[in-house]
Design a protein around this motif. Structure first.
Motif, PDB file in Angstrom:
ATOM      1  N   MET A  24       0.834  -1.210   0.000  1.00 22.76           N
ATOM      2  CA  MET A  24       0.000   0.000   0.000  1.00 22.76           C
ATOM      3  C   MET A  24       0.862   1.249   0.000  1.00 22.76           C
ATOM      4  O   MET A  24       0.614   2.206  -0.720  1.00 22.76           O
ATOM      5  N   SER A  25       1.933   1.225   0.844  1.00 28.43           N
ATOM      6  CA  SER A  25       2.764   2.422   0.914  1.00 28.43           C
ATOM      7  C   SER A  25       3.545   2.616  -0.379  1.00 28.43           C
ATOM      8  O   SER A  25       3.801   3.743  -0.796  1.00 28.43           O
ATOM      9  N   SER A  26       3.938   1.487  -1.044  1.00 24.30           N
ATOM     10  CA  SER A  26       4.670   1.646  -2.310  1.00 24.30           C
ATOM     11  C   SER A  26       3.738   2.196  -3.385  1.00 24.30           C
ATOM     12  O   SER A  26       4.152   3.011  -4.214  1.00 24.30           O
ATOM     13  N   LEU A  27       2.456   1.788  -3.334  1.00 22.29           N
ATOM     14  CA  LEU A  27       1.487   2.328  -4.291  1.00 22.29           C
ATOM     15  C   LEU A  27       1.343   3.838  -4.101  1.00 22.29           C
ATOM     16  O   LEU A  27       1.295   4.617  -5.058  1.00 22.29           O
ATOM     17  N   LYS A  28       1.324   4.232  -2.819  1.00 24.33           N
ATOM     18  CA  LYS A  28       1.182   5.660  -2.524  1.00 24.33           C
ATOM     19  C   LYS A  28       2.392   6.449  -3.006  1.00 24.33           C
ATOM     20  O   LYS A  28       2.255   7.546  -3.524  1.00 24.33           O
ATOM     21  N   SER A  29       3.593   5.861  -2.834  1.00 26.60           N
ATOM     22  CA  SER A  29       4.775   6.625  -3.254  1.00 26.60           C
ATOM     23  C   SER A  29       4.843   6.704  -4.765  1.00 26.60           C
ATOM     24  O   SER A  29       5.294   7.718  -5.317  1.00 26.60           O
ATOM     25  N   ILE A  30       4.355   5.656  -5.480  1.00 25.93           N
ATOM     26  CA  ILE A  30       4.306   5.736  -6.947  1.00 25.93           C
ATOM     27  C   ILE A  30       3.342   6.837  -7.378  1.00 25.93           C
ATOM     28  O   ILE A  30       3.623   7.644  -8.267  1.00 25.93           O
ATOM     29  N   LEU A  31       2.182   6.902  -6.696  1.00 29.37           N
ATOM     30  CA  LEU A  31       1.194   7.933  -7.005  1.00 29.37           C
ATOM     31  C   LEU A  31       1.764   9.328  -6.739  1.00 29.37           C
ATOM     32  O   LEU A  31       1.552  10.266  -7.516  1.00 29.37           O
ATOM     33  N   ARG A  32       2.524   9.439  -5.643  1.00 28.67           N
ATOM     34  CA  ARG A  32       3.171  10.711  -5.302  1.00 28.67           C
ATOM     35  C   ARG A  32       4.116  11.164  -6.413  1.00 28.67           C
ATOM     36  O   ARG A  32       4.055  12.294  -6.878  1.00 28.67           O
ATOM     37  N   VAL A  33       4.976  10.216  -6.852  1.00 31.18           N
ATOM     38  CA  VAL A  33       5.930  10.548  -7.916  1.00 31.18           C
ATOM     39  C   VAL A  33       5.178  10.948  -9.180  1.00 31.18           C
ATOM     40  O   VAL A  33       5.536  11.917  -9.856  1.00 31.18           O
ATOM     41  N   PHE A  34       4.090  10.214  -9.478  1.00 36.50           N
ATOM     42  CA  PHE A  34       3.339  10.500 -10.698  1.00 36.50           C
ATOM     43  C   PHE A  34       2.719  11.899 -10.651  1.00 36.50           C
ATOM     44  O   PHE A  34       2.732  12.638 -11.645  1.00 36.50           O
ATOM     45  N   LEU A  35       2.171  12.292  -9.471  1.00 32.55           N
ATOM     46  CA  LEU A  35       1.541  13.611  -9.356  1.00 32.55           C
ATOM     47  C   LEU A  35       2.565  14.723  -9.535  1.00 32.55           C
ATOM     48  O   LEU A  35       2.315  15.716 -10.237  1.00 32.55           O
ATOM     49  N   ILE A  36       3.751  14.559  -8.904  1.00 33.68           N
ATOM     50  CA  ILE A  36       4.782  15.590  -9.053  1.00 33.68           C
ATOM     51  C   ILE A  36       5.301  15.611 -10.487  1.00 33.68           C
ATOM     52  O   ILE A  36       5.603  16.670 -11.035  1.00 33.68           O
ATOM     53  N   PHE A  37       5.354  14.418 -11.111  1.00 32.36           N
ATOM     54  CA  PHE A  37       5.734  14.374 -12.523  1.00 32.36           C
ATOM     55  C   PHE A  37       4.764  15.190 -13.365  1.00 32.36           C
ATOM     56  O   PHE A  37       5.173  15.998 -14.208  1.00 32.36           O
TER      57      PHE A  37
END
Lengths: 171, 126
Positions: A1-14
Protein backbone atom coordinates in the motif's frame (compact mmCIF):
# COMPACT_ATOMS: atom_id res chain seq x y z
CA UNK A 1 0.00 0.00 0.00
CA UNK A 2 2.76 2.42 0.91
CA UNK A 3 4.67 1.65 -2.31
CA UNK A 4 1.49 2.33 -4.29
CA UNK A 5 1.18 5.66 -2.52
CA UNK A 6 4.78 6.63 -3.25
CA UNK A 7 4.31 5.74 -6.95
CA UNK A 8 1.19 7.93 -7.00
CA UNK A 9 3.17 10.71 -5.30
CA UNK A 10 5.93 10.55 -7.92
CA UNK A 11 3.34 10.50 -10.70
CA UNK A 12 1.54 13.61 -9.36
CA UNK A 13 4.78 15.59 -9.05
CA UNK A 14 5.73 14.37 -12.52
CA UNK A 15 2.45 15.77 -13.88
CA UNK A 16 3.02 19.09 -12.09
CA UNK A 17 6.62 19.46 -13.31
CA UNK A 18 5.69 18.47 -16.87
CA UNK A 19 2.74 20.88 -16.91
CA UNK A 20 4.94 23.77 -15.77
CA UNK A 21 7.60 22.81 -18.33
CA UNK A 22 5.04 22.68 -21.14
CA UNK A 23 3.36 25.95 -20.17
CA UNK A 24 6.75 27.67 -19.84
CA UNK A 25 8.09 26.50 -23.20
CA UNK A 26 4.71 26.88 -24.89
CA UNK A 27 5.41 24.20 -27.49
CA UNK A 28 4.49 20.56 -28.04
CA UNK A 29 7.21 19.52 -30.48
CA UNK A 30 8.81 16.10 -30.07
CA UNK A 31 12.05 17.58 -28.74
CA UNK A 32 10.28 19.54 -26.01
CA UNK A 33 8.14 16.58 -24.95
CA UNK A 34 11.18 14.28 -24.64
CA UNK A 35 13.28 16.78 -22.64
CA UNK A 36 10.25 17.69 -20.54
CA UNK A 37 9.53 14.07 -19.66
CA UNK A 38 13.18 13.36 -18.79
CA UNK A 39 13.55 16.45 -16.58
CA UNK A 40 10.17 15.83 -14.90
CA UNK A 41 11.06 12.21 -14.08
CA UNK A 42 14.30 13.27 -12.39
CA UNK A 43 12.60 16.11 -10.49
CA UNK A 44 9.64 14.00 -9.39
CA UNK A 45 11.75 11.07 -8.16
CA UNK A 46 14.07 13.35 -6.16
CA UNK A 47 11.53 15.79 -4.70
CA UNK A 48 8.19 13.95 -4.39
CA UNK A 49 8.85 12.90 -0.78
CA UNK A 50 9.43 16.51 0.24
CA UNK A 51 6.51 18.06 -1.60
CA UNK A 52 3.51 15.88 -0.73
CA UNK A 53 2.88 13.46 2.11
CA UNK A 54 -0.66 12.32 1.33
CA UNK A 55 -1.15 11.78 -2.44
CA UNK A 56 -4.93 11.48 -2.08
CA UNK A 57 -5.32 15.16 -1.15
CA UNK A 58 -4.44 16.58 -4.59
CA UNK A 59 -6.93 14.18 -6.19
CA UNK A 60 -9.85 15.59 -4.20
CA UNK A 61 -12.04 17.65 -6.54
CA UNK A 62 -13.65 19.61 -3.68
CA UNK A 63 -10.25 21.01 -2.67
CA UNK A 64 -9.67 22.16 -6.26
CA UNK A 65 -13.10 23.76 -6.33
CA UNK A 66 -12.27 25.75 -3.18
CA UNK A 67 -8.82 26.66 -4.59
CA UNK A 68 -10.35 28.11 -7.76
CA UNK A 69 -13.09 29.94 -5.83
CA UNK A 70 -10.47 31.35 -3.47
CA UNK A 71 -8.21 32.47 -6.35
CA UNK A 72 -11.03 34.29 -8.13
CA UNK A 73 -12.33 35.92 -4.94
CA UNK A 74 -8.82 36.87 -3.77
CA UNK A 75 -7.66 38.45 -7.02
CA UNK A 76 -10.84 40.42 -7.62
CA UNK A 77 -12.30 41.44 -4.24
CA UNK A 78 -9.63 41.26 -1.50
CA UNK A 79 -6.67 42.54 -3.55
CA UNK A 80 -8.66 45.43 -5.01
CA UNK A 81 -9.99 46.49 -1.61
CA UNK A 82 -6.52 46.48 -0.02
CA UNK A 83 -4.79 48.16 -2.98
CA UNK A 84 -7.33 50.98 -3.19
CA UNK A 85 -7.00 51.60 0.54
CA UNK A 86 -3.18 51.86 0.49
CA UNK A 87 -3.12 53.87 -2.78
CA UNK A 88 -5.48 56.37 -1.13
CA UNK A 89 -3.10 56.67 1.81
CA UNK A 90 -0.10 57.22 -0.49
CA UNK A 91 -1.78 59.90 -2.58
CA UNK A 92 -3.49 61.67 0.35
CA UNK A 93 -1.70 64.99 1.14
CA UNK A 94 -1.08 63.97 4.76
CA UNK A 95 -0.34 60.24 4.16
CA UNK A 96 -2.59 59.15 7.05
CA UNK A 97 -1.22 56.02 8.71
CA UNK A 98 -2.00 54.33 12.00
CA UNK A 99 0.48 51.44 12.20
CA UNK A 100 1.07 48.80 14.83
CA UNK A 101 2.51 45.31 15.09
CA UNK A 102 -0.39 43.23 16.38
CA UNK A 103 -0.61 39.68 17.65
CA UNK A 104 -3.26 37.32 16.25
CA UNK A 105 -3.78 33.58 16.41
CA UNK A 106 -4.29 31.29 13.45
CA UNK A 107 -5.98 27.93 13.48
CA UNK A 108 -4.41 25.76 10.77
CA UNK A 109 -2.25 22.65 11.00
CA UNK A 110 -0.47 21.84 7.73
CA UNK A 111 2.55 23.82 6.53
CA UNK A 112 0.84 24.52 3.21
CA UNK A 113 -2.19 26.06 4.90
CA UNK A 114 -0.06 28.25 7.20
CA UNK A 115 2.08 29.38 4.26
CA UNK A 116 -1.01 30.15 2.20
CA UNK A 117 -2.50 32.29 4.97
CA UNK A 118 0.79 34.12 5.61
CA UNK A 119 1.40 34.72 1.88
CA UNK A 120 -2.17 35.95 1.41
CA UNK A 121 -1.77 38.40 4.30
CA UNK A 122 1.58 39.69 3.05
CA UNK A 123 0.36 39.92 -0.55
CA UNK A 124 -2.45 42.30 0.40
CA UNK A 125 -0.96 45.79 0.80
CA UNK A 126 -1.41 47.16 4.30
CA UNK A 127 -0.49 43.99 6.18
CA UNK A 128 2.90 42.25 6.45
CA UNK A 129 3.60 39.17 8.55
CA UNK A 130 6.69 40.06 10.59
CA UNK A 131 7.03 36.92 12.71
CA UNK A 132 5.38 33.52 13.11
CA UNK A 133 5.38 31.65 16.41
CA UNK A 134 4.47 28.07 15.56
CA UNK A 135 4.34 26.80 19.15
CA UNK A 136 1.73 29.42 20.14
CA UNK A 137 0.19 29.51 16.65
CA UNK A 138 0.63 33.28 16.50
CA UNK A 139 1.14 35.71 13.64
CA UNK A 140 2.76 39.07 14.37
CA UNK A 141 1.41 41.40 11.67
CA UNK A 142 2.50 44.94 10.85
CA UNK A 143 -0.80 46.63 10.02
CA UNK A 144 -0.84 50.05 8.36
CA UNK A 145 -4.22 50.96 9.85
CA UNK A 146 -4.53 49.25 13.23
CA UNK A 147 -8.25 49.51 13.89
CA UNK A 148 -7.99 47.23 16.91
CA UNK A 149 -5.35 45.52 19.05
CA UNK A 150 -7.61 42.66 20.08
CA UNK A 151 -6.40 39.36 18.51
CA UNK A 152 -9.85 38.05 17.60
CA UNK A 153 -11.16 41.28 16.10
CA UNK A 154 -7.94 41.80 14.17
CA UNK A 155 -8.23 38.28 12.79
CA UNK A 156 -11.78 39.01 11.66
CA UNK A 157 -10.60 42.22 9.96
CA UNK A 158 -7.52 40.76 8.25
CA UNK A 159 -7.52 37.04 7.52
CA UNK A 160 -10.52 35.08 8.75
CA UNK A 161 -11.76 34.29 5.24
CA UNK A 162 -8.22 33.44 4.03
CA UNK A 163 -7.97 30.93 6.85
CA UNK A 164 -11.37 29.43 6.07
CA UNK A 165 -10.37 28.76 2.46
CA UNK A 166 -6.79 27.67 3.26
CA UNK A 167 -8.06 25.07 5.72
CA UNK A 168 -10.55 23.70 3.22
CA UNK A 169 -7.89 23.54 0.50
CA UNK A 170 -4.88 22.15 2.38
CA UNK A 171 -5.79 20.85 5.85
CA UNK B 1 -5.86 44.18 -41.32
CA UNK B 2 -7.64 40.83 -41.49
CA UNK B 3 -5.64 39.48 -38.54
CA UNK B 4 -6.75 42.43 -36.39
CA UNK B 5 -10.38 41.77 -37.22
CA UNK B 6 -10.07 38.07 -36.51
CA UNK B 7 -8.53 38.41 -33.06
CA UNK B 8 -11.00 38.63 -30.19
CA UNK B 9 -10.90 42.32 -29.38
CA UNK B 10 -12.10 41.76 -25.81
CA UNK B 11 -8.89 39.88 -24.93
CA UNK B 12 -6.81 42.77 -26.25
CA UNK B 13 -8.79 45.23 -24.15
CA UNK B 14 -8.41 43.13 -21.00
CA UNK B 15 -4.68 42.62 -21.60
CA UNK B 16 -4.05 46.31 -22.27
CA UNK B 17 -6.12 47.32 -19.24
CA UNK B 18 -4.07 45.06 -16.98
CA UNK B 19 -0.82 46.50 -18.41
CA UNK B 20 -2.06 50.07 -17.80
CA UNK B 21 -3.04 49.12 -14.26
CA UNK B 22 0.48 47.78 -13.77
CA UNK B 23 2.06 51.02 -14.99
CA UNK B 24 -0.17 53.08 -12.68
CA UNK B 25 0.52 50.81 -9.68
CA UNK B 26 4.29 50.90 -10.27
CA UNK B 27 4.18 54.71 -10.33
CA UNK B 28 2.09 54.91 -7.15
CA UNK B 29 4.41 52.41 -5.48
CA UNK B 30 7.43 54.57 -6.34
CA UNK B 31 5.66 57.68 -5.00
CA UNK B 32 4.81 55.75 -1.83
CA UNK B 33 8.47 54.88 -1.33
CA UNK B 34 9.27 58.59 -1.18
CA UNK B 35 6.28 59.73 0.84
CA UNK B 36 6.36 57.08 3.58
CA UNK B 37 9.14 57.81 6.04
CA UNK B 38 9.51 54.46 7.75
CA UNK B 39 10.88 51.08 6.68
CA UNK B 40 7.72 49.10 7.53
CA UNK B 41 5.44 51.57 5.75
CA UNK B 42 7.61 51.36 2.65
CA UNK B 43 7.10 47.58 2.63
CA UNK B 44 3.38 48.20 2.05
CA UNK B 45 4.21 50.45 -0.90
CA UNK B 46 6.49 47.70 -2.25
CA UNK B 47 3.61 45.20 -2.07
CA UNK B 48 1.60 47.41 -4.43
CA UNK B 49 4.55 47.29 -6.83
CA UNK B 50 4.76 43.50 -6.65
CA UNK B 51 1.07 42.53 -7.01
CA UNK B 52 -0.71 45.19 -9.06
CA UNK B 53 2.68 46.32 -10.38
CA UNK B 54 3.96 42.97 -11.67
CA UNK B 55 1.62 39.99 -11.21
CA UNK B 56 -1.40 41.62 -12.87
CA UNK B 57 0.51 43.10 -15.87
CA UNK B 58 2.29 39.76 -16.41
CA UNK B 59 -1.10 38.06 -16.69
CA UNK B 60 -2.17 40.94 -18.96
CA UNK B 61 0.85 40.47 -21.23
CA UNK B 62 0.03 36.75 -21.45
CA UNK B 63 -3.55 37.52 -22.53
CA UNK B 64 -2.29 40.14 -24.98
CA UNK B 65 0.39 37.84 -26.43
CA UNK B 66 -2.19 35.16 -27.31
CA UNK B 67 -4.02 37.62 -29.56
CA UNK B 68 -0.92 38.80 -31.47
CA UNK B 69 -0.92 36.40 -34.39
CA UNK B 70 2.16 38.00 -36.00
CA UNK B 71 4.24 36.17 -33.37
CA UNK B 72 3.23 32.77 -34.79
CA UNK B 73 3.86 29.81 -32.46
CA UNK B 74 6.08 31.98 -30.24
CA UNK B 75 3.01 33.68 -28.78
CA UNK B 76 2.39 30.55 -26.69
CA UNK B 77 5.95 30.79 -25.40
CA UNK B 78 5.47 34.46 -24.42
CA UNK B 79 2.10 33.71 -22.80
CA UNK B 80 3.30 30.61 -20.94
CA UNK B 81 6.48 32.27 -19.67
CA UNK B 82 4.41 35.24 -18.43
CA UNK B 83 1.97 32.99 -16.56
CA UNK B 84 4.76 30.99 -14.90
CA UNK B 85 6.62 34.21 -14.00
CA UNK B 86 3.44 35.71 -12.52
CA UNK B 87 2.92 32.61 -10.38
CA UNK B 88 6.54 32.64 -9.16
CA UNK B 89 6.34 36.36 -8.28
CA UNK B 90 3.05 35.69 -6.48
CA UNK B 91 4.53 33.07 -4.16
CA UNK B 92 8.06 34.49 -3.74
CA UNK B 93 7.44 38.26 -3.35
CA UNK B 94 5.71 37.84 0.05
CA UNK B 95 8.53 35.53 1.17
CA UNK B 96 10.98 38.34 0.40
CA UNK B 97 8.87 40.96 2.19
CA UNK B 98 8.51 38.71 5.22
CA UNK B 99 12.25 37.93 5.32
CA UNK B 100 13.10 41.65 5.18
CA UNK B 101 10.58 42.59 7.87
CA UNK B 102 11.61 39.74 10.15
CA UNK B 103 15.32 40.39 9.73
CA UNK B 104 15.01 44.12 10.35
CA UNK B 105 12.79 43.60 13.39
CA UNK B 106 15.07 40.95 14.91
CA UNK B 107 18.22 43.01 14.33
CA UNK B 108 16.42 46.11 15.74
CA UNK B 109 17.63 48.15 12.73
CA UNK B 110 14.44 50.18 12.22
CA UNK B 111 11.91 51.37 14.78
CA UNK B 112 8.17 51.04 14.23
CA UNK B 113 7.28 54.71 13.83
CA UNK B 114 4.62 56.10 14.08
CA UNK B 115 3.39 53.36 16.36
CA UNK B 116 0.19 52.42 18.19
CA UNK B 117 1.61 49.26 19.72
CA UNK B 118 4.28 46.63 19.11
CA UNK B 119 3.25 43.31 20.57
CA UNK B 120 6.43 41.57 19.42
CA UNK B 121 9.00 43.90 21.02
CA UNK B 122 7.51 46.93 22.84
CA UNK B 123 10.94 48.59 23.03
CA UNK B 124 10.95 49.23 19.28
CA UNK B 125 7.71 51.22 19.40
CA UNK B 126 7.83 54.91 18.59
Amino acid sequence: MSSLKSILRVFLIFLLAFAIYTIYTGSLTGYDIVTGVLVSIVVSVVFSGMIIKNPLKPLNAIRWFYLITYAILYFTYYETKAHVDVIKRILHPKTPVNPAIIETYYNANSDYAITTIANSITNTPGTVVVEIDETRKAFYIHWIDAKTLDPLEAKREIFESFEKFARRIFD
Amino acid sequence: MISVLETPIILRVIGSALLCLGAFAALVSAIGFHRFKNFYLRLHAATIGSIWGSVYPLVGSAILAITVEELGVYRWFVAGASIVAAFIVLILAPAGSHALARGVHKAKVARVKPCIADKLDPELCG
